[in-house]
Design a protein around this motif. Structure first.
Motif, PDB file in Angstrom:
ATOM      1  N   GLY A 192     -49.509  -8.399   0.467  1.00  0.00           N
ATOM      2  CA  GLY A 192     -49.059  -7.047   0.157  1.00  0.00           C
ATOM      3  C   GLY A 192     -47.661  -6.764   0.665  1.00  0.00           C
ATOM      4  O   GLY A 192     -46.862  -6.113  -0.017  1.00  0.00           O
ATOM      5  N   THR A 193     -47.335  -7.295   1.852  1.00  0.00           N
ATOM      6  CA  THR A 193     -45.997  -7.101   2.418  1.00  0.00           C
ATOM      7  C   THR A 193     -44.948  -7.843   1.599  1.00  0.00           C
ATOM      8  O   THR A 193     -43.870  -7.302   1.299  1.00  0.00           O
ATOM      9  N   ILE A 194     -45.267  -9.080   1.227  1.00  0.00           N
ATOM     10  CA  ILE A 194     -44.347  -9.858   0.390  1.00  0.00           C
ATOM     11  C   ILE A 194     -44.147  -9.163  -0.955  1.00  0.00           C
ATOM     12  O   ILE A 194     -43.028  -9.052  -1.463  1.00  0.00           O
ATOM     13  N   GLY A 195     -45.244  -8.671  -1.528  1.00  0.00           N
ATOM     14  CA  GLY A 195     -45.158  -7.964  -2.801  1.00  0.00           C
ATOM     15  C   GLY A 195     -44.344  -6.691  -2.698  1.00  0.00           C
ATOM     16  O   GLY A 195     -43.593  -6.344  -3.614  1.00  0.00           O
ATOM     17  N   LEU A 196     -44.495  -5.988  -1.576  1.00  0.00           N
ATOM     18  CA  LEU A 196     -43.739  -4.754  -1.364  1.00  0.00           C
ATOM     19  C   LEU A 196     -42.237  -5.024  -1.403  1.00  0.00           C
ATOM     20  O   LEU A 196     -41.466  -4.267  -2.010  1.00  0.00           O
ATOM     21  N   VAL A 197     -41.830  -6.116  -0.779  1.00  0.00           N
ATOM     22  CA  VAL A 197     -40.400  -6.444  -0.700  1.00  0.00           C
ATOM     23  C   VAL A 197     -39.885  -6.996  -2.028  1.00  0.00           C
ATOM     24  O   VAL A 197     -38.872  -6.533  -2.563  1.00  0.00           O
ATOM     25  N   VAL A 258     -33.632   4.414 -15.903  1.00  0.00           N
ATOM     26  CA  VAL A 258     -34.088   5.630 -15.211  1.00  0.00           C
ATOM     27  C   VAL A 258     -35.555   5.913 -15.535  1.00  0.00           C
ATOM     28  O   VAL A 258     -36.356   6.212 -14.636  1.00  0.00           O
ATOM     29  N   LEU A 259     -35.931   5.802 -16.809  1.00  0.00           N
ATOM     30  CA  LEU A 259     -37.327   6.017 -17.191  1.00  0.00           C
ATOM     31  C   LEU A 259     -38.235   4.968 -16.557  1.00  0.00           C
ATOM     32  O   LEU A 259     -39.371   5.268 -16.176  1.00  0.00           O
ATOM     33  N   PHE A 260     -37.734   3.750 -16.445  1.00  0.00           N
ATOM     34  CA  PHE A 260     -38.516   2.700 -15.790  1.00  0.00           C
ATOM     35  C   PHE A 260     -38.809   3.080 -14.335  1.00  0.00           C
ATOM     36  O   PHE A 260     -39.946   2.950 -13.868  1.00  0.00           O
ATOM     37  N   LEU A 261     -37.788   3.545 -13.616  1.00  0.00           N
ATOM     38  CA  LEU A 261     -37.980   3.928 -12.217  1.00  0.00           C
ATOM     39  C   LEU A 261     -38.939   5.103 -12.099  1.00  0.00           C
ATOM     40  O   LEU A 261     -39.781   5.152 -11.187  1.00  0.00           O
ATOM     41  N   ILE A 262     -38.822   6.083 -13.018  1.00  0.00           N
ATOM     42  CA  ILE A 262     -39.683   7.268 -12.973  1.00  0.00           C
ATOM     43  C   ILE A 262     -41.151   6.881 -13.171  1.00  0.00           C
ATOM     44  O   ILE A 262     -42.044   7.449 -12.528  1.00  0.00           O
ATOM     45  N   THR A 263     -41.412   5.925 -14.049  1.00  0.00           N
ATOM     46  CA  THR A 263     -42.797   5.526 -14.324  1.00  0.00           C
ATOM     47  C   THR A 263     -43.308   4.457 -13.358  1.00  0.00           C
ATOM     48  O   THR A 263     -44.517   4.334 -13.151  1.00  0.00           O
ATOM     49  N   TYR A 268     -46.606   2.458  -7.579  1.00  0.00           N
ATOM     50  CA  TYR A 268     -46.553   1.664  -6.356  1.00  0.00           C
ATOM     51  C   TYR A 268     -46.729   2.534  -5.123  1.00  0.00           C
ATOM     52  O   TYR A 268     -47.324   2.106  -4.130  1.00  0.00           O
ATOM     53  N   CYS A 269     -46.230   3.760  -5.180  1.00  0.00           N
ATOM     54  CA  CYS A 269     -46.382   4.670  -4.030  1.00  0.00           C
ATOM     55  C   CYS A 269     -47.849   4.991  -3.772  1.00  0.00           C
ATOM     56  O   CYS A 269     -48.278   5.109  -2.626  1.00  0.00           O
ATOM     57  N   ASP A 287     -51.287   4.301 -13.060  1.00  0.00           N
ATOM     58  CA  ASP A 287     -51.227   2.963 -13.664  1.00  0.00           C
ATOM     59  C   ASP A 287     -50.836   3.065 -15.129  1.00  0.00           C
ATOM     60  O   ASP A 287     -49.974   2.321 -15.609  1.00  0.00           O
ATOM     61  N   PHE A 288     -51.472   3.983 -15.836  1.00  0.00           N
ATOM     62  CA  PHE A 288     -51.188   4.104 -17.262  1.00  0.00           C
ATOM     63  C   PHE A 288     -49.797   4.691 -17.494  1.00  0.00           C
ATOM     64  O   PHE A 288     -49.171   4.410 -18.516  1.00  0.00           O
ATOM     65  N   LEU A 289     -49.302   5.504 -16.539  1.00  0.00           N
ATOM     66  CA  LEU A 289     -47.935   6.012 -16.642  1.00  0.00           C
ATOM     67  C   LEU A 289     -46.943   4.860 -16.639  1.00  0.00           C
ATOM     68  O   LEU A 289     -45.981   4.848 -17.421  1.00  0.00           O
ATOM     69  N   PHE A 290     -47.169   3.885 -15.761  1.00  0.00           N
ATOM     70  CA  PHE A 290     -46.305   2.712 -15.714  1.00  0.00           C
ATOM     71  C   PHE A 290     -46.394   1.930 -17.020  1.00  0.00           C
ATOM     72  O   PHE A 290     -45.379   1.498 -17.577  1.00  0.00           O
ATOM     73  N   TYR A 291     -47.603   1.748 -17.526  1.00  0.00           N
ATOM     74  CA  TYR A 291     -47.768   1.033 -18.784  1.00  0.00           C
ATOM     75  C   TYR A 291     -47.154   1.804 -19.958  1.00  0.00           C
ATOM     76  O   TYR A 291     -46.658   1.204 -20.915  1.00  0.00           O
ATOM     77  N   PHE A 292     -47.183   3.135 -19.882  1.00  0.00           N
ATOM     78  CA  PHE A 292     -46.648   3.968 -20.958  1.00  0.00           C
ATOM     79  C   PHE A 292     -45.148   3.753 -21.144  1.00  0.00           C
ATOM     80  O   PHE A 292     -44.617   3.984 -22.225  1.00  0.00           O
TER      81      PHE A 292
END
Length: 338
Positions: A192-197, A258-263, A268-269, A287-292
């Protein structure tokens, strides 16, 4: 006895009373409405990204370094609409009846696809940074061959990176499931730590820093072009047109980033805060917001790229099947991909 029968009806596997998961408890009307809407989004995502893939692949005029990156992103977005979206709809509205092995494959593919999407957006940011901040060396530094190599490395990295998160399931599929009818995967502290970074902090910082630099340089270039006198404009008309093209591409891809960061960030948070702190619907929503986001990307192309609108029309009307379809498109200067 009646109470036990009623409880058994709520289980995924009634014959495994003590080890079975419970069925999702949503009203029938709500279940049907959610299923229809999300399934429609999934189909639109696949269809729109398929148009992008066919456009860039078929028309040689679109074989530019930037469009190759858009092609790679469209492939990952199409796969999002084909695998993670339907999978999340299925998991949220039904028990998992497909078995532990299919669950393992599904989770692994989701990691590969989403990691490749993040990598593609980072590569797009780097491409725009070089094009705007070092335009004189862009043609020599960013070639089609180099971009193809980096795209292949991005997907190879995604395949290897996904193993980090599903290594427990490699040993025993379904090891992390708490009951029958569930499909989950857990990540230990180190992974999880490696993935976070590698998956969140590094890409987000890279994207933000590069595009802040691009924005500053783009603003200064726009002001410089507006302040040119007529005599100078005649001498550098070609350069000015090229700069305008790159600036337009930067703005368009800036909207995409920008839309990528917003979704991407909310999803991840939520996992950083701990999914147990949120309801199942909240986790599914982020999750679905990211996929959207995979559905939004081709819509951005349609709004800002004339070449995509033109090629989409050719494909939808089946003019692409004609032998002279490519020649007909040569008459349109919109294939500058900007």
């Amino acid at each position: 006895m009646k109470m036990k029968t009623q409880d058994s009806a709520d289980l995924c596997y009634p014959h495994l009373y003590n080890n079975s998961c419970k069925k999702p408890s949503s009203p029938w009307t709500e279940f049907v409405l959610v299923w229809i809407i999300l399934s429609l989004i999934s189909l639109i995502t696949v269809a729109l990204n398929l148009l992008v893939i066919i456009s860039v692949s078929h028309f040689r005029q679109l074989h530019t370094p930037t469009n190759i990156l858009l092609l790679s992103l469209a492939v990952s977005d199409l796969l999002v609409g084909f695998i993670p979206m339907p999978g999340e709809i299925y998991r949220s509205t039904s028990c998992w009846f497909l078995g532990d092995n299919i669950c393992f494959i599904y989770n692994y593919l989701c990691f590969i696809i989403t990691t490749a999407s993040v990598g593609d957006v980072v590569l797009i940011s780097i491409d725009r940074y070089v094009a705007i901040c070092d335009p004189l060396h862009y043609q020599t530094r960013v070639t089609e061959r180099r971009v193809k190599i980096f795209v292949c490395l991005c997907w190879l990295w995604s395949v290897l990176y996904g193993i980090l998160f599903i290594k427990d399931d490699l040993i025993q599929a379904g090891k992390n499931n708490t009951c029958y009818g569930e499909c989950v995967t857990t990540v230990d502290l180190i992974s999880g730590t490696i993935g976070l970074v590698l998956y969140f902090i590094a890409p987000v910082i890279t994207i933000i820093v590069l595009y802040m630099r691009v924005f500053v340089v783009a603003v200064s270039q726009a002001r410089a072009m507006r302040s040119q006198v007529t005599a100078v404009k005649l001498r550098v008309s070609v350069t000015t047109a090229a700069n305008k093209s790159e600036l337009k591409a930067a703005r368009t891809l800036g909207v995409l980033v920008v839309l990528f960061l917003i979704t991407f960030c909310p999803s991840y948070c939520v996992y950083l805060a701990g999914v147990e702190s949120f309801s199942a619907f909240s986790v599914f929503a982020v999750d679905f917001l990211f996929y959207f986001n995979s559905c939004l990307n081709p819509i951005i192309y349609a709004l800002f790229y004339p070449w995509f609108r033109k090629t989409a029309k050719i494909i939808v009307t089946l003019q692409i099947l004609k032998p002279d379809s490519i020649k007909n498109v040569l008459y349109f200067s919109v294939f500058k991909a900007s």
